[in-house]
Design a protein around this motif. Sequence first.
Motif, PDB file in Angstrom:
ATOM      1  N   LYS A 221      35.169  45.829  47.754  1.00  0.00           N
ATOM      2  CA  LYS A 221      35.928  44.888  46.946  1.00  0.00           C
ATOM      3  C   LYS A 221      36.576  45.618  45.778  1.00  0.00           C
ATOM      4  O   LYS A 221      35.896  46.286  44.999  1.00  0.00           O
ATOM      5  CB  LYS A 221      35.002  43.784  46.433  1.00  0.00           C
ATOM      6  CG  LYS A 221      35.753  42.608  45.817  1.00  0.00           C
ATOM      7  CD  LYS A 221      34.834  41.424  45.608  1.00  0.00           C
ATOM      8  CE  LYS A 221      35.605  40.226  45.080  1.00  0.00           C
ATOM      9  NZ  LYS A 221      34.741  39.051  44.916  1.00  0.00           N
TER      10      LYS A 221
ATOM     11  N   SER B 219      39.270  44.060  43.656  1.00  0.00           N
ATOM     12  CA  SER B 219      39.452  43.061  42.600  1.00  0.00           C
ATOM     13  C   SER B 219      39.406  41.700  43.262  1.00  0.00           C
ATOM     14  O   SER B 219      39.130  41.595  44.458  1.00  0.00           O
ATOM     15  CB  SER B 219      40.786  43.279  41.858  1.00  0.00           C
ATOM     16  OG  SER B 219      41.880  43.139  42.751  1.00  0.00           O
ATOM     17  N   SER B 220      39.669  40.652  42.510  1.00  0.00           N
ATOM     18  CA  SER B 220      39.610  39.312  43.073  1.00  0.00           C
ATOM     19  C   SER B 220      40.624  39.161  44.196  1.00  0.00           C
ATOM     20  O   SER B 220      41.834  39.253  43.969  1.00  0.00           O
ATOM     21  CB  SER B 220      39.891  38.281  41.982  1.00  0.00           C
ATOM     22  OG  SER B 220      39.875  36.979  42.510  1.00  0.00           O
TER      23      SER B 220
ATOM     24  N   MET C 189      34.617  43.535  39.041  1.00  0.00           N
ATOM     25  CA  MET C 189      36.026  43.716  39.422  1.00  0.00           C
ATOM     26  C   MET C 189      36.585  45.005  38.837  1.00  0.00           C
ATOM     27  O   MET C 189      36.165  45.452  37.772  1.00  0.00           O
ATOM     28  CB  MET C 189      36.857  42.534  38.916  1.00  0.00           C
ATOM     29  CG  MET C 189      36.388  41.203  39.449  1.00  0.00           C
ATOM     30  SD  MET C 189      36.569  41.112  41.224  1.00  0.00           S
ATOM     31  CE  MET C 189      35.929  39.487  41.541  1.00  0.00           C
ATOM     32  N   GLY C 190      37.546  45.554  39.554  1.00  0.00           N
ATOM     33  CA  GLY C 190      38.305  46.671  39.020  1.00  0.00           C
ATOM     34  C   GLY C 190      37.805  48.025  39.455  1.00  0.00           C
ATOM     35  O   GLY C 190      38.482  49.014  39.268  1.00  0.00           O
TER      36      GLY C 190
ATOM     37  N   SER D 239      36.804  50.903  42.274  1.00  0.00           N
ATOM     38  CA  SER D 239      37.375  51.223  43.578  1.00  0.00           C
ATOM     39  C   SER D 239      36.368  51.951  44.431  1.00  0.00           C
ATOM     40  O   SER D 239      35.484  52.624  43.956  1.00  0.00           O
ATOM     41  CB  SER D 239      38.627  52.104  43.425  1.00  0.00           C
ATOM     42  OG  SER D 239      38.261  53.384  43.014  1.00  0.00           O
TER      43      SER D 239
ATOM     44  N   LYS E 198      41.751  38.510  36.531  1.00  0.00           N
ATOM     45  CA  LYS E 198      40.410  38.870  36.081  1.00  0.00           C
ATOM     46  C   LYS E 198      39.434  37.816  36.579  1.00  0.00           C
ATOM     47  O   LYS E 198      39.831  36.813  37.197  1.00  0.00           O
ATOM     48  CB  LYS E 198      40.363  38.972  34.548  1.00  0.00           C
ATOM     49  CG  LYS E 198      41.195  40.108  33.969  1.00  0.00           C
ATOM     50  CD  LYS E 198      41.086  40.143  32.446  1.00  0.00           C
ATOM     51  CE  LYS E 198      41.943  41.270  31.865  1.00  0.00           C
ATOM     52  NZ  LYS E 198      41.867  41.310  30.379  1.00  0.00           N
ATOM     53  N   ASP E 199      38.138  38.056  36.273  1.00  0.00           N
ATOM     54  CA  ASP E 199      37.117  37.110  36.716  1.00  0.00           C
ATOM     55  C   ASP E 199      37.312  35.731  36.091  1.00  0.00           C
ATOM     56  O   ASP E 199      37.269  34.711  36.763  1.00  0.00           O
ATOM     57  CB  ASP E 199      35.715  37.633  36.368  1.00  0.00           C
ATOM     58  CG  ASP E 199      35.301  38.755  37.310  1.00  0.00           C
ATOM     59  OD1 ASP E 199      35.890  38.826  38.396  1.00  0.00           O
ATOM     60  OD2 ASP E 199      34.423  39.546  36.954  1.00  0.00           O
TER      61      ASP E 199
END
Length: 1331
Positions: A701, A703-704, A795-796, A798, A863-864
Amino acid sequence: AIKMSETPSTNFSMIHAASSEGQASYPRHFNVTQPVVAKRISFYKSGDPQFSGIQMVVNPRSFKTFDALLDNLSRKVPLPFGVRNISTPRGIHSITKLEDLEDGRSYICSHRKKIQPIDLEKARQKPLPWQSTRPLSARRRAAQLARAKEFGPACRELPVVVQTPRKLLVFKNGDPRTRHIIILSRKITQNFEAFLEHLTELMQYPVVKLYTTDGRKVPSLQAVILSSGAVVAAGREPFKPGNYDLLKYLLPDQLPRTSKRIYPKGQTKPEGRKNGNWKVSIITSELPCAGTSSQIYIVLYGHHRSSAPVYLYGTGGNAFQEGREDIFTLKTGDIGELHKIRIGHSNSGLSPAWHCKEIKLQNLFSGEKFYIPVCRWLAQDREDGEICRELPVFQKGQPILPVTVYEVRVTTGERWNAGTESKVYISIYGEKGDTGSRQLFRSKNPKKFLKGQVRNGWFLDDIVIKDPTTDLEYAFLCHRWLDHGEDDGKITRELYPSDNSTFFGILTFLFWLLLCILLFFNQWAAESWKLKKGNTLQFYNRLSGGFVRLHPDGSVDALGEKTDKNGLLDVIVKRGNICIFQSHQTRNLSLGLDNVSGMANGGAPCELRVLYLPNRCVILESVMVPGHTVAFNCQGKVADESTDSYAGLSKEFVIYAKGVFHNSAVILLTTSLCQALTLHSDGSCSGAGNQSEESHWKVHKISSGVCMFESVKNPRMFLRIKNGQCDGRGTGDLDCHFKIQKNLENGSISLESVKSRGLFVGLLPDGQMKLVLYIKDASVFFYPQVIQFGREKPMGTSATASQQEEKARESGNQVEATYHDRVLLSDDEWRVLVLTGNTGTRANVTLWVYGDRGVTGPLPLGKDNREQLFLPRKEDEFQVQIKNVGKIYKIRIGHDGTSQQPEWSLQMVTMQHVKSRKTLNFVANKWLSRIQGDGDIVCELPVEEDGKAIFPIVRYHVYVYTGQLKEAETTSAVYLCLYGERGDSGVRLLHKSDMPIKFQRGQIDKFQVEAVSLGKLKKALLLCEATDLSQYWYCEKVIVREPMKESEFIFNCERWLPFMSQGIIHSEIELYPQGKYEGDWKITVVTGDFEKAGTTATVSLYAYGEKRSSGPIILGSGKHQLFNPNSADIFKINLKDIGELYKIRIGHDNSGKDPSWYLEEIKLEEIASGEVFSLTVDCWITENEDDGDTCKEIAINRPKKKPLPLVAYEIHVYTGSKLGAETDANVLINLIGTRGDSGKRKLHQSKNNKVKFQQAQVDIFVVRAVSLGDLKKVLISHDGAGPGNGWFLEKIIIKFKEEEEDQEVLFPCERWLDEYQDDGKTERELLAKSK
């Protein structure tokens, strides 16, 4: 060279017609007719050859308007909704005014837009007295049987004959209260299509498909006649379960709308009615747990026919309990002398097992009594596992017929993925009735129907049925797929006994045998992972367009958004597919079926059985009350079946599981029940069986809504889209980032490239990978299956960075490696600051960045905590990576228009390079809204230097011309993307026109597209998202003008969108500015000038030059208003670099209902030189005329140069003498010489044999082609069709005459063309051998 004068219109497109009726029609025959005062005209009924027609005189005094004629015809032609359309006999031209009617002609009347053609000669003939429909007398029946015996076993064809008229109960799909009773007479059972048309008129809605009451498809008229007495009539929608209760709607004593008969004195009323009344007494055993919760049904078999399955309902819900006798009265009609019954149950409820002691029957008319001892279990977990039993009638203590246990041997084929895990059912029909549908439940093998990898489709080789009483075996060959995704897509097969079967020796026992195997696609195998303990689910209702919500007060609706936490339900598994769905938000509540509400306990009312349907939806049925299901109406409220219309409620839900794309999850990406996206060791991707580890993907995952997919079997190999190709050779860079697009309506997801926005991963049904651009077809729909759930990840981050850190830990240099990675990443890292004006948005915002070396985007800005983004007068900061774009000169920013508050006031965007601190400012002050400003939700902003933009913002004026063809208009969304010297405008919705209604026939719509100056325009991408054929759009051209400049760019289209090319439907097309380009040719195809000259097939063209051939050029299909009678279709093609043209080949694929085509002429014009070649054809191109060839070759006749001759190649095919050498397959041949090839030709008609390719036989065929020079080799192959498709070819000899010289060439073979013999190849390349 011949010069052609300039035509009135020079607008034509790459590969499509300018017109087939209406616009730019080719000049044809001119005739002048005098006005007729009175016209004598015949009118016939659409699709009904039994309607003998009406003759009328039409003149201005009898009918002043065309509507008056329609009203008059509506009273004379029986149609459900009256006469609404009058067409020519083939339906090509619609009549819209009285002046169009011609004296002495015939026309077809219909209540729909499309008519069904009929045979006018047959309709004009009045039926003779002896052709009338009546029941067969005993004498006529005996004569028929005698003739059948006289012909003996050679008479294999078994026509569908309605021997005695019988009743059929027809329910409306989804609405059991709408029903009709019909008599199956010869008039309405001429063929299956005529029967469906009759039902359409009767039910007053289009009937396209028939189902049994339990949801199995009725594929033919034979299946209708052999049905249980009731069918469900449906349109194009899938089967809808309902209470299609045969007992509740049992056939009445009188048919509806018929008067009572009065019998004169001395005559008695026929006895058949009373003779069909039976008293049935069923005694349940006194054994423990002998009673059942299932629904019991019974079928009575007599010498005349069988009854329908009759469901036996007790009073008070206490029927069929231990030691109880239940008595029923049945009305079956006259079935003749009773000889057996079948009794069974639905295997439903908490305790479905049943032990029946005995059954008593009494004919209430004759008083005759029958006693049937049973003393057997009907239960899947008792005795032999059968829930249905056939029992013979006892007379004088002895059974009338013996009970035979047939041994059924089923052989699964050797094909890859041939096995199945689905339920398989079989029905055997004989002269004395049928066995009913029986599940092949218990096998002597521990794993039945397995071969190769398991899937839900099935490749059946053969079935052998053994009769133990005679020790005879009956063989039924199949060797075909029962699979929605293979072969012809059917999951039922009718099999007939093979020639060498001993079946033909016992015609008195079994007059004929029909084997009908129904393979239920077991969705449970593909979807059961969702119903695991601890999973959190959401249920989406397509009718209401919302998710099921369980509110804290216990109320339930289906109006929730995807993000509504009241719609989250935790799975508590009870047993099998029985679950309790507990609120994730309010733990003390569960979804219950006490009028559908939230219940405070998890007891029996909350236990729901999950039933999967073939359309990937589920039904939630109460375990405590079978048949009671969760249902909502179109307002999203709990449905009350007693008051709500059945058609206005929905019981079907799409299940969504949470956490599918969590980090480190292992998933399958399937497109069907038998195909998943698979990575091979060489990095290529294709579709294959979904049980292999090669199909497993690990989720990373980013990011969103953005993920990467790494192969589990081949670590560090990622799915990617790069340079216009999709493979698994990615290394974890931006090429491997995919945005997950969720499709709520079918539960699928689509994978869109983050770097190349608009490019989707596609997987065709044949397993081939395909990149799809802005198209919504099934190839981009993937249905994920979770093998192992992952975990939440911040998130964010890699996957690439985590892999590098892992590698650093292994080498002991973690800190140094991490620091080095950060230094490298900082070269591509930018901070993006977005300042919102007075109005914020909750839509999804995306950014594109353009530089002089390339473009990056779309970059999702998210963003979240999405609720805190893009608030009024707030600045949001994001960090993005921008690689290899060079010097930045513009950005594009926009949103997707979703959420309840999409409107957005954008004030400014600032970009700052993290390492160098360089800052770029983009001043916007724009509305991104459909209802504010200019109506666009995307804007482009140029880089400013010294307070000035380096490139100006241009508002391009776009003029879209919709064609003059009939039905050219559309209401579908149309998109445009302009490409120039400085990038592109992005795909923009053409939203705001200067006309009140967009894209109407013959209309010019003006739009404005604002973008940073693109420089000189190079091309345009036009996209029409039409999902229904009625919404297809015919675009003539697009003109783009730039204000303050005199230049304009004309992009000719002249085609329907979407369009078909090489078998694939395309929604988008690339258009290029008008001009003369090297190699461009204008092709005019003229179809003959008589009624049936047109074709429904897809036409293709091959061009041969001195350097090379063009390959197939798909001109289009007759299904898309091309190649109609008396029409000239114009195309533009490019033949660059093929050299001087010397021949063409034109043909079709023989598809559609009427593929025959009469081609009159082809004209070829080289645009650059103006040179024109007129090629006269004037012949049929069809399998039913002349030599049966579906293509023709024509030589180019150039001035001062002799054209190549047309040569008739006589092909002698020698089939070998080995055992089984013959074949029933279609054989194809391609002759290759020093001057090109003949193309693949089907060897259709043998000149010397009626049956082709038999053992030790020589067949002679003729292939006509422009001289191929010296023959060097041939390619011979077959398509594997037919029961015996293997073939042993000895040799081929080709004889021909050219330049007065007889020639003969030998091509030896002596090999098999067989998947199961030799090397398994079905195509051979044979080299010439001099004789």
